[in-house]
Design an enzyme around this catalytic site. Sequence first.
Site, PDB file in Angstrom:
ATOM      1  N   GLY A 296      82.266  47.965  11.290  1.00 47.20           N
ATOM      2  CA  GLY A 296      82.563  48.999  12.271  1.00 47.20           C
ATOM      3  C   GLY A 296      81.478  49.145  13.324  1.00 47.20           C
ATOM      4  O   GLY A 296      80.823  48.172  13.727  1.00 47.20           O
ATOM      5  N   SER A 297      81.260  50.369  13.751  1.00 48.80           N
ATOM      6  CA  SER A 297      80.384  50.623  14.892  1.00 48.80           C
ATOM      7  C   SER A 297      78.906  50.365  14.626  1.00 48.80           C
ATOM      8  O   SER A 297      78.107  50.410  15.562  1.00 48.80           O
ATOM      9  CB  SER A 297      80.571  52.062  15.382  1.00 48.80           C
ATOM     10  OG  SER A 297      81.870  52.220  15.918  1.00 48.80           O
ATOM     11  N   THR A 298      78.514  50.116  13.377  1.00 48.71           N
ATOM     12  CA  THR A 298      77.118  49.720  13.158  1.00 48.71           C
ATOM     13  C   THR A 298      76.827  48.400  13.882  1.00 48.71           C
ATOM     14  O   THR A 298      75.678  48.112  14.203  1.00 48.71           O
ATOM     15  CB  THR A 298      76.803  49.554  11.659  1.00 48.71           C
ATOM     16  OG1 THR A 298      77.695  48.594  11.083  1.00 48.71           O
ATOM     17  CG2 THR A 298      76.939  50.875  10.930  1.00 48.71           C
ATOM     18  N   PHE A 299      77.879  47.591  14.167  1.00 49.30           N
ATOM     19  CA  PHE A 299      77.687  46.338  14.904  1.00 49.30           C
ATOM     20  C   PHE A 299      77.293  46.585  16.354  1.00 49.30           C
ATOM     21  O   PHE A 299      76.817  45.668  17.036  1.00 49.30           O
ATOM     22  CB  PHE A 299      78.962  45.493  14.827  1.00 49.30           C
ATOM     23  CG  PHE A 299      78.823  44.279  13.944  1.00 49.30           C
ATOM     24  CD1 PHE A 299      79.154  43.009  14.397  1.00 49.30           C
ATOM     25  CD2 PHE A 299      78.338  44.415  12.654  1.00 49.30           C
ATOM     26  CE1 PHE A 299      79.020  41.902  13.580  1.00 49.30           C
ATOM     27  CE2 PHE A 299      78.213  43.319  11.829  1.00 49.30           C
ATOM     28  CZ  PHE A 299      78.548  42.054  12.281  1.00 49.30           C
ATOM     29  N   LYS A 300      77.509  47.822  16.834  1.00 47.49           N
ATOM     30  CA  LYS A 300      77.085  48.123  18.200  1.00 47.49           C
ATOM     31  C   LYS A 300      75.569  48.100  18.350  1.00 47.49           C
ATOM     32  O   LYS A 300      75.054  48.015  19.465  1.00 47.49           O
ATOM     33  CB  LYS A 300      77.656  49.488  18.612  1.00 47.49           C
ATOM     34  CG  LYS A 300      79.181  49.448  18.764  1.00 47.49           C
ATOM     35  CD  LYS A 300      79.795  50.830  18.932  1.00 47.49           C
ATOM     36  CE  LYS A 300      81.322  50.710  19.001  1.00 47.49           C
ATOM     37  NZ  LYS A 300      82.009  52.019  18.981  1.00 47.49           N
TER      38      LYS A 300
END
Length: 573
Positions: A296-300
């Site tokens: 999820g958004s941890t990849f941002k």
Amino acid sequence: MIDFRRNLNFLRRRGASETSAVGSLRPRRSEAPRNKARFIIATGLFCSIYGVIGARLLMWGAMADPNDAYRAMANAGPVTRPDIVDRNGEVLATDIKTASLFAEPRRILDADEATEALLTVLPDLNPKVLHDRLSSKAGFAWLKRELTPRQQQEILALGIPGIGFRTEKRRFYPGGPTAAHIVGFTNVDNQGIAGMEKYVDDSGFRALQSSGFASNDSLEPVKLSIDLRVQHIVRDELVLAMQKYRAVAIGALVLDVNTGEVIAMASMPDFDPNSPGDALKKENLNRFSAGTFEMGSTFKIFTTAMALDFGKVNINSMVDTRPFFVAGHTIKEFHNKGASLSVPDIFKYSSNVGSAREADMVGLENHQEFLTRLGVLSRLKTELPEVAMPTQPRTWKKINSMTIAFGHGVSTTPLNTAVAAAAVINGGFLIPPTFLPRTQAQADEVKHRVLQEKTSLDMRTIFRINGEEGSGRAANVPGYHVGGKTGTAEKVINGHYAKDRRFNAYVGAFPIEKPRYIVMSIVDDPQIEPGKPNAQAGWNAAPLVGNIIRRAATFLNVKPDFGDAGKQLLVSY
């Protein structure tokens, strides 16, 4: 004279006659070789007979009786394993002596009577199997491994001929399930088959065992990087959070960003290595290193760092966040915050469109290369055997790059994610994780630069903004300056994304001005907590990290800093 001559001739004739008689007593020359041949034949037969006898004796001496081999095994000394201890010397695994019961069936006088007697002490044994073993023609048979002292004493009191005990060693884990997924466990023969127990065997201990050099108690303990105090806190918080959020599974990690040492790591549900029967159940998987998930958004974290590192944006840049189309798909926001956002705001508001735009600026090939450089697409090389291989599209297309930018389309382990995040905020160095102690000098030898130092400094600033103003506020413990990024990914169920099923995560770092530790949590399929608007990561994964830091910071030698107000308070106190 005549008479004298006559007598002389007589004497001559007599001597000649005697000489002839004597000569007739000597063997003839033709008989000597024949006697010599007889002597040689007799000697040869003698040597042959005794040679055969000697050879048979040697053969019988070399061929051991199978029963002797079994008896030797029964009487052999127990196999000793080295203790496993934490970084402070606290015992995580050690050997204790136990007795195991065996039989020599050929010496059993009455199998029926022996079976009946043994079942009075060991009622859990299968009567038919026990009787079959006792009545067989085998020279040796195991009956029961790892008896209690009381069971051994009661069996001795039965006085059954042909029954014996072998002193063995079994593994004992004082902390029970506290560090189960890290330490691992052994089988009934005291051989490591999971976790660091298996690592010890694979690193040379199994060879020592087979060569007979592991049968003494002088083996040096194997020290891990784990701090048992922090490990206990992590697991305790996981137990509470799993109940509170009614999650399917949960996990957390504490990682030293400067050395790569894993200080604590736990995943639940777990198991007790003292009774590892449940270890192989699917639900007890070590999700942190052996499970792969769309993060999820941890990849941002990586998307923002990539755009900064390639020079496509700077920390003050504005990025277009209006929806756009790619390969028939619309990239849009869950919560639109405007037509354009600054780079820190893209991170703070977790903008999918802004992250996709950043990836588009960098380009597909550079995007794949950057994630490979950070290690999130490769299997981690570390001591723990249970480490999964991430998955990615076979062929990257533009739509893949867009979705991967905000955490969909690539599955990796939480451990991969934490290690890569450490590189983003530690100055730009990727350091392989380790479950063994590692000094700073040793870390300097294995680390390598993957980001510019300026990129890392900018990312610390962005982390702190999100920790103070964004979705990570619940993890920001006063005095410890925690920054980080939440991630809420829809789970894939039967090949489709399920909007009501989620996998949450939070990657935190502290103290963010000069980070020393990554603290990361994962929460699999949490339910909405009463009084909360939803079950996104900001309401469960982030508070979990905050609770761990609040309790563990003292043991990690991180002192709180309350700024000038705190100093004035201390002075007045």
